[in-house]
Design an enzyme around this catalytic site. Structure first.
Site, PDB file in Angstrom:
ATOM      1  N   TYR A 136     -13.162  81.048 -75.102  1.00 37.55           N
ATOM      2  CA  TYR A 136     -14.297  80.149 -74.930  1.00 37.55           C
ATOM      3  C   TYR A 136     -15.617  80.879 -75.087  1.00 37.55           C
ATOM      4  O   TYR A 136     -16.634  80.283 -75.462  1.00 37.55           O
ATOM      5  CB  TYR A 136     -14.254  79.482 -73.549  1.00 37.55           C
ATOM      6  CG  TYR A 136     -13.105  78.518 -73.346  1.00 37.55           C
ATOM      7  CD1 TYR A 136     -12.054  78.453 -74.236  1.00 37.55           C
ATOM      8  CD2 TYR A 136     -13.071  77.681 -72.251  1.00 37.55           C
ATOM      9  CE1 TYR A 136     -11.004  77.585 -74.044  1.00 37.55           C
ATOM     10  CE2 TYR A 136     -12.012  76.795 -72.046  1.00 37.55           C
ATOM     11  CZ  TYR A 136     -10.986  76.754 -72.945  1.00 37.55           C
ATOM     12  OH  TYR A 136      -9.948  75.888 -72.758  1.00 37.55           O
ATOM     13  N   LYS A 186       0.591  85.955 -71.701  1.00 34.46           N
ATOM     14  CA  LYS A 186       1.464  85.920 -72.888  1.00 34.46           C
ATOM     15  C   LYS A 186       1.602  87.345 -73.407  1.00 34.46           C
ATOM     16  O   LYS A 186       1.358  87.643 -74.588  1.00 34.46           O
ATOM     17  CB  LYS A 186       0.886  84.974 -73.945  1.00 34.46           C
ATOM     18  CG  LYS A 186       1.842  84.624 -75.078  1.00 34.46           C
ATOM     19  CD  LYS A 186       3.073  83.885 -74.631  1.00 34.46           C
ATOM     20  CE  LYS A 186       3.929  83.486 -75.842  1.00 34.46           C
ATOM     21  NZ  LYS A 186       5.261  82.985 -75.425  1.00 34.46           N
ATOM     22  N   ASP A 218       4.140  79.762 -71.615  1.00 32.81           N
ATOM     23  CA  ASP A 218       5.020  78.674 -72.034  1.00 32.81           C
ATOM     24  C   ASP A 218       6.093  78.407 -70.979  1.00 32.81           C
ATOM     25  O   ASP A 218       6.406  77.251 -70.663  1.00 32.81           O
ATOM     26  CB  ASP A 218       5.645  78.959 -73.405  1.00 32.81           C
ATOM     27  CG  ASP A 218       6.155  80.380 -73.559  1.00 32.81           C
ATOM     28  OD1 ASP A 218       5.894  81.229 -72.687  1.00 32.81           O
ATOM     29  OD2 ASP A 218       6.818  80.657 -74.581  1.00 32.81           O
ATOM     30  N   ASP A 242      -6.939  76.290 -68.268  1.00 31.80           N
ATOM     31  CA  ASP A 242      -7.411  74.958 -68.645  1.00 31.80           C
ATOM     32  C   ASP A 242      -6.230  74.037 -68.892  1.00 31.80           C
ATOM     33  O   ASP A 242      -6.192  72.885 -68.426  1.00 31.80           O
ATOM     34  CB  ASP A 242      -8.273  75.088 -69.907  1.00 31.80           C
ATOM     35  CG  ASP A 242      -9.107  73.851 -70.197  1.00 31.80           C
ATOM     36  OD1 ASP A 242      -9.000  72.857 -69.444  1.00 31.80           O
ATOM     37  OD2 ASP A 242      -9.874  73.869 -71.171  1.00 31.80           O
ATOM     38  N   ASP A 246      -4.447  70.898 -66.037  1.00 37.11           N
ATOM     39  CA  ASP A 246      -4.287  69.492 -66.411  1.00 37.11           C
ATOM     40  C   ASP A 246      -2.833  69.066 -66.302  1.00 37.11           C
ATOM     41  O   ASP A 246      -2.518  67.936 -65.889  1.00 37.11           O
ATOM     42  CB  ASP A 246      -4.800  69.256 -67.834  1.00 37.11           C
ATOM     43  CG  ASP A 246      -6.306  69.052 -67.892  1.00 37.11           C
ATOM     44  OD1 ASP A 246      -6.978  69.384 -66.894  1.00 37.11           O
ATOM     45  OD2 ASP A 246      -6.814  68.573 -68.920  1.00 37.11           O
TER      46      ASP A 246
END
Length: 347
Positions: A136, A186, A218, A242, A246
């Site tokens: 970001y 990751k 994942d 992020d 959610d």
């Protein structure tokens, strides 16, 4: 105690109004509010999503209550002028590096979760998301390849100091909860994640009382759906956090139920619901204000050191739900104002 109100776009102003009504009902001595435009609303007024006057208010305030930003009418603007740049700018200018996103299920909402009730009822996780680094804030742009193809790029990067800072926030949060911290990365693919894991392990030596584990992102997403009750505290980077927060919100019933806090090193924070501006329902009285009301409770607890009224708000929300309160996202028909009225009645 000055609270900056930044309603923003879409349903932002609607849910902020109701959160302020709840705060007013508590009759807290010395609690003052000052409002300023942000996001698309600010761009339309002054030509920038984060005007200097708004940033100045945010810096002066003891805490910030934020609605939402995002306006389809601004989608064609240059990236630095789009509404979403306001929240990124606030995080950077105020040093809001630690995002706390709790996800727990009110028992009355077990049937609203995307999971089976017997699985959903066990979710009680705090996601600690790093906010001022990652893709970001990394170098980004558009370029042309040697073959003449358009190519977009976004650089993911963290230095060890940034990782250590958010890792300590994760460990401290876990220590204050149930003593279990899962670091999500990751590392099997990304060098950034390998450094992340190395630094988190190094920091763990200072927290021998916290049980540290690691998951690839994942697998973490799969585990949140399969068995959310296994998690206590999760610490992760900006992009992964992020997405996972959610996902956790739907495990907990609705994105309209989850609050968040974005904190600096001294505990000053910006508080907002994790949902977006939802322009499709803006102005129709259908927005769920409970995430914003619960964000106000977090504000009282974390930045203003007002634990008792924070507890009262959270208990009132639970009682209102137990009494049958349901907004449209929860399968009911209560309006935005009616939902706030129900909470106020339970205070």
């Amino acid at each position: 105690m000055l609270v900056a109100l930044l309603p923003g776009d879409g349903i932002g102003p609607e849910v902020i109004v109701e959160a302020v009504r709840v705060l007013d009902a508590l009759e807290i001595d010395g609690l003052l509010f000052e409002e300023a435009p942000v996001g698309g609303a600010a761009y339309k007024q002054s030509g920038h999503p984060l005007p200097e006057a708004t940033l100045d208010l945010a810096k002066r305030a003891d805490a910030i209550l934020f609605g939402a930003v995002g306006d389809p009418a601004c989608d064609a603007l240059e990236r630095h002028l789009r509404p979403e740049q306001a929240i990124l700018g606030l995080r950077k200018e105020l040093g809001l590096f630690a995002n706390l996103r709790p996800a727990s299920l009110f028992p009355e909402l077990a049937d609203a979760s995307a999971l089976r009730p017997e699985i959903a009822r066990d979710i009680d996780v705090m996601i600690v998301r790093e906010l001022t680094g990652d893709v970001y804030f990394g170098e980004k742009g558009m370029r042309t390849t040697e073959e003449g193809l358009r190519e977009g790029y976004d650089i993911m990067a963290y230095d060890e100091a940034e990782i250590a800072r958010i890792a300590r926030s994760g460990f401290e949060t876990a220590r204050a909860r149930r003593g279990k911290l899962c670091s999500v990365d990751k590392a099997n693919v990304l060098e950034t994640s390998q450094l992340w894991r190395d630094v988190v392990v190094e920091i763990s030596a200072d927290y021998p009382d916290v049980d540290l584990s690691h998951l690839y992102v994942d697998n973490a997403a799969m585990q949140l759906v399969r068995d959310p009750g296994q998690f206590d505290t999760i610490v992760t980077g900006n992009l992964f956090g992020d997405i996972l927060s959610d996902l956790a919100s739907m495990c907990a019933g609705s994105i309209g139920m989850l609050p968040s806090a974005s904190l600096d090193k001294d505990g000053k924070g910006l508080y907002e619901p994790i949902h977006g501006s939802a322009p499709d329902i803006a102005g129709r009285g259908k927005a769920n204000p409970l995430a914003t009301i619960l964000s106000a409770a977090m504000m009282l607890r974390y930045s203003l050191d007002l634990v008792e009224p924070a507890d009262r708000i959270e208990q009132a929300v639970g009682k209102a739900l137990a009494d049958g309160l349901r907004t449209a996202d929860l399968g009911g028909d209560a309006s935005t104002e009616e939902a706030a009225n129900a909470v106020i009645a339970m205070l």
